[in-house]
Structure formats: C-alpha cells, structure tokens
Enzyme design. Structure first.
Site, PDB file in Angstrom:
ATOM      1  N   ASN A   1      40.450  25.012  40.313  1.00  0.00           N
ATOM      2  CA  ASN A   1      41.242  26.557  40.424  1.00  0.00           C
ATOM      3  C   ASN A   1      41.115  26.905  42.093  1.00  0.00           C
ATOM      4  OD1 ASN A   1      42.231  28.766  40.416  1.00  0.00           O
ATOM      5  ND2 ASN A   1      40.925  29.693  38.717  1.00  0.00           N
TER       6      ASN A   1
ATOM      7  N   ARG B   1      44.876  24.104  38.722  1.00  0.00           N
ATOM      8  CA  ARG B   1      45.901  25.245  38.330  1.00  0.00           C
ATOM      9  C   ARG B   1      46.698  25.714  39.430  1.00  0.00           C
ATOM     10  NH1 ARG B   1      43.480  31.518  38.129  1.00  0.00           N
ATOM     11  NH2 ARG B   1      45.470  32.413  37.342  1.00  0.00           N
TER      12      ARG B   1
ATOM     13  N   HIS C   1      48.944  34.290  34.118  1.00  0.00           N
ATOM     14  CA  HIS C   1      48.012  33.993  32.976  1.00  0.00           C
ATOM     15  C   HIS C   1      48.740  33.335  32.076  1.00  0.00           C
ATOM     16  CE1 HIS C   1      46.238  38.130  34.395  1.00  0.00           C
ATOM     17  NE2 HIS C   1      45.808  37.147  34.882  1.00  0.00           N
TER      18      HIS C   1
ATOM     19  N   ARG D   1      44.824  46.324  41.443  1.00  0.00           N
ATOM     20  CA  ARG D   1      46.198  46.288  41.545  1.00  0.00           C
ATOM     21  C   ARG D   1      47.132  47.624  40.854  1.00  0.00           C
ATOM     22  NH1 ARG D   1      46.588  40.632  39.532  1.00  0.00           N
ATOM     23  NH2 ARG D   1      46.171  39.170  41.531  1.00  0.00           N
TER      24      ARG D   1
ATOM     25  N   GLU E   1      40.657  29.171  30.212  1.00  0.00           N
ATOM     26  CA  GLU E   1      41.735  28.698  30.815  1.00  0.00           C
ATOM     27  C   GLU E   1      41.600  27.080  31.579  1.00  0.00           C
ATOM     28  OE1 GLU E   1      41.902  32.625  32.958  1.00  0.00           O
ATOM     29  OE2 GLU E   1      43.925  32.134  33.101  1.00  0.00           O
TER      30      GLU E   1
END
Ligand code: ADP
Length: 406
Positions: free
Chosen positions: A7, A94, A183, A245, A390
C-alpha cells in the site's frame, strides 16, 4: 503461496506478507512500513519472525529503494521469514483510483497499467506512488505477477442516478467528473461479513449501511452485496467530516475564502484536506482519542467536533435508509468505528424512530477483533461492529487472480 501486499503513499509504503495454504487458510508472516521516502530521516519499521521488531535507517530515495529495504528486512538473518524475492508468488497492490475502467481487481498487465496511467489525474496524490510501486516490483523481478485492487471498484455498481453530479453533462463526458467512492475493499469486506451474519440470523433481505470511521471516513449503502451509494465522491474529500478533511461543504466557500485571504484554490483545497474536519473544529488534534480526552476535560470545541462528526454520520445513515427502502443492519468499522463506544453511542442516539436502538451494555463490552452485535434484542435493525482488514482482502483477491495454490 506467499503474497506481499503493498500500500504505497507518496512518502510511505505499508506492507504485509501473507502465506496461503492449499486449503485457502492463511497466516500473516510479517508486516511493516517504510516512512519518509524521498525525505531526510527515512526508515523501515518492521515486524518479523516471532513478532521481533527491527528498524532500518538510511537514505530511501524512491519506491525501488524502499522495496529493496523491505526485502532486506523480510530476509533478515535473525528474524527473516523468506530467503529472497524468488519466494514471493505475487504482489498485491492497493490502487486508489480505478476510474470507470476497473470494476474489479485485475492482474496488472501492460494494457491495464496503461489504463491506470490514464487515471492518474483522478488521484494525483496517490496514483503516481501506487504505480511507482508496481514498477519497482517489476524491476525487482519481472516474472512475479502484480495484482491491482482498486479502492473505487466496489462502488462501480452505483447507478448513474447515484453517481452523477448535477453539473454540465460535458464535465462527465469530457473529464470523467462523477462520484466514484473510496474505501471499497473495507466496505465490501464488512458488508459481506454482515450479510452472512444476517442470513444466519434468518433475515430475508440484506440492506446494510457500512460506516468506515477512521482518519478517513465514509459510509456506503449496500443492497444484496452491491453498493448502491457511498459518501465519498470524485475524491475522498466529499462526504463525512473526517480527521482532517472537511467532508461536504458549499463549494462557494472556496471563492469566498480566496477573496478574504488571497489564498489560491490549491492552497484552500490543502486546508480542506489537511487542516479541516475534527482537527479544524477542535483545534486540538485529528486523533479521536486526543479529542475525546479534551472534550472530557471540558474543551467545548473538542466536544463540538465530536458532535458534528456524529451528526453527519447519523444524517448519512438516515439518507441511506431511504436509498435502501429500509435497513437490516448498520455496521461500524475502522479505528473509530471499532474502538470508540462513545462515538457509536453518539451516532445511534435517537434513531429508534427508524428501528436503530443500541444495547448500551453490549456496546461498552465488545470483544476486540471479532464481529459483535450491539443492538437491543428485537429491534428491526442490527447494529454490528466488524473489524475491517483491507490487507487481507487484497491478499485474497491476489490469491484468487493468480490461480490459488502454487
Ligand atoms: P486510517 O483512516 O488512517 O486507516 P484508522 O482506521 O486506523 O485510520 O483510525 C484511526 C483513528 O481511530 C484515530 O483517530 C484514532 O484516534 C481512532 N481510534 C483508535 N482507537 C480509538 C479508541 N479506543 N477510541 C477512540 N478513537 C480511537
């Protein structure tokens, strides 16, 4: 079969090494991360055999260098778990953005890599690093397959009604401006687990809202295993309030602030991505543990940040109950969703009008790392806490695409 899951961020590289047995069961052999790639003070923090932790310092100029250091750690004479790159059967990557080209994971052939390269401008912060990491793997040993698992892929089942922005249609046809969602591996994994749970519990329908709440946060509406809607958009900035964010805001704010402060659009977008969210409101931290501690000590802005965050998640749950024409389960996952009983309680407060009622005691006493039900017995909607994984999803996709055992 040994699969290395990678990742890559612009200055970081997280990795996990999985060993799959012929019966499909797996084991994590090792994991770690490279930090500060291309910057002063780069290092690898690695967990090897028996959980032994090692740190390798030294200049790491780019992803090729980073990968070499990862292999130095994986092959370390004291705590190594493999003897060389040749022991790896496949790399699983990823990849942030699949655009409209990828609705599932793929082997990254030259043709697929060309398609990925065309989507770089949809994810300019992450895509170059994701693809640099694939190139680094190819350079290291060109005959090991690379698999791409896209953050956007699970959401590709959204209807056009759900993904179109109401802007001139030519923005979509000319520039691919639409909602994509992120996601996806996490939403897919936990909604799949929830669907299995509902089926075993005798539920005839599968209308699930998954809340992935961490530093980055998003919600998805999933019906019969397919994503119907999700809160993130063209980029991960849209949707929920997050660690740093802003989530949904009136876009007119950008021009307004620019006029007041003289900042450029790109400077303001950096503020909206990196200095907003619960950090922006609280002024304390982007970390929910710090904010919760400050709120408990009487900091009003920290308390406000938590309540604004919870309110936005609640609004999305309500709107997705409408999208799905009712709900069978709400799932909490991610660092906050899995660990913060307080945040789960805030979000689900006063939702009994739509069949969501928390069992307060169960909420506070769940076991870590396993699926837990925390709804009041007899309520229409199950509230579940499901740990996401994940990296495991990426490893499994890779395992399946490269043909199982080898
Ligand atoms: P990322 O989006 O970076 O993958 P994670 O899913 O790991 O993030 O979530 C990180 C967030 O989870 C941090 O804000 C952290 O404070 C929060 N978190 C972890 N444990 C707890 C806890 N026990 N209580 C509240 N928040 C927690």
């Amino acid at each position: 079969m040994t699969i290395l899951v990678l990742n890559a961020g612009s200055s970081s590289l997280k990795y996990q090494l999985f060993a799959f047995k012929a019966d499909g069961t797996h084991e994590v052999l090792s994991k770690g991360g490279v930090e500060r790639i291309g910057l002063a003070g780069s290092f690898v923090a690695h967990k090897g055999r028996g959980g032994a932790e090692i740190r390798i310092d030294g200049d790491i100029a780019g992803h090729t260098d980073a990968l070499k250091k990862v292999f130095a750690a994986l092959c370390d004479k004291d705590c190594g778990v493999i003897s060389g790159v040749g022991d790896i059967s496949a790399f699983g990557h990823r990849i942030l953005h699949g655009g409209e080209d990828f609705s599932s994971s793929v082997i990254l052939t030259e043709e697929n890599l060309e398609k990925c390269a065309k989507n770089i401008d949809l994810g300019p912060l992450h895509m170059p690093a994701n693809l640099a990491c694939v190139e680094a793997c190819k350079k290291l040993k060109s005959d090991i397959p690379n698999v791409g698992v896209f953050d956007t892929a699970f959401h590709s089942t959204m209807s056009k009604t759900a993904y179109m922005y109401a802007v001139p249609y030519s923005y979509y046809t000319d520039y691919k401006i639409r909602r994509y969602g992120f996601h996806g591996t996490s939403h897919r994994y936990v909604s799949g687990q929830a669907a299995d749970y509902l089926k075993k519990a005798g539920c005839k329908t599968s209308r699930i809202v998954t809340c992935h709440l961490g530093n980055g946060s998003s919600v998805a509406a999933v019906k019969d295993g397919k994503a119907a809607d999700t809160s993130m958009g063209l980029t991960p900035l849209e949707g929920l309030v997050m660690g740093t964010r802003s989530g949904d805001i009136d876009p007119a704010v950008i021009e307004f602030i620019s006029r007041k402060t003289g900042e450029s659009i790109s400077e303001i977008l950096t503020v909206l991505n990196k200095k907003s969210g619960v950090l922006g409101i609280s002024g304390v931290s982007s970390d929910f543990r710090d904010i919760s501690a400050a709120a408990a000590a009487g900091n009003e802005r920290a308390e406000l940040a938590l309540s604004v965050f919870a309110y936005h998640v609640k609004k999305y749950i309500g709107s997705y109950a409408a999208v799905l024409n009712g709900l069978d389960a709400v799932v909490f996952t991610g660092g906050v969703g899995e660990n913060s009983a307080d945040m789960r309680a805030r979000i689900t407060k006063d939702l009994d009008g739509i069949g969501i009622r928390l069992d307060e005691a169960a909420n506070k006493s769940i076991a870590r790392g396993v699926l837990s039900e925390i709804s009041k017995a007899g309520e229409a909607v199950r509230i579940l806490v499901i740990p996401t994984d994940e990296e495991l999803v990426i490893a499994k996709e890779t395992y399946e695409l490269v043909g199982g055992c080898a």
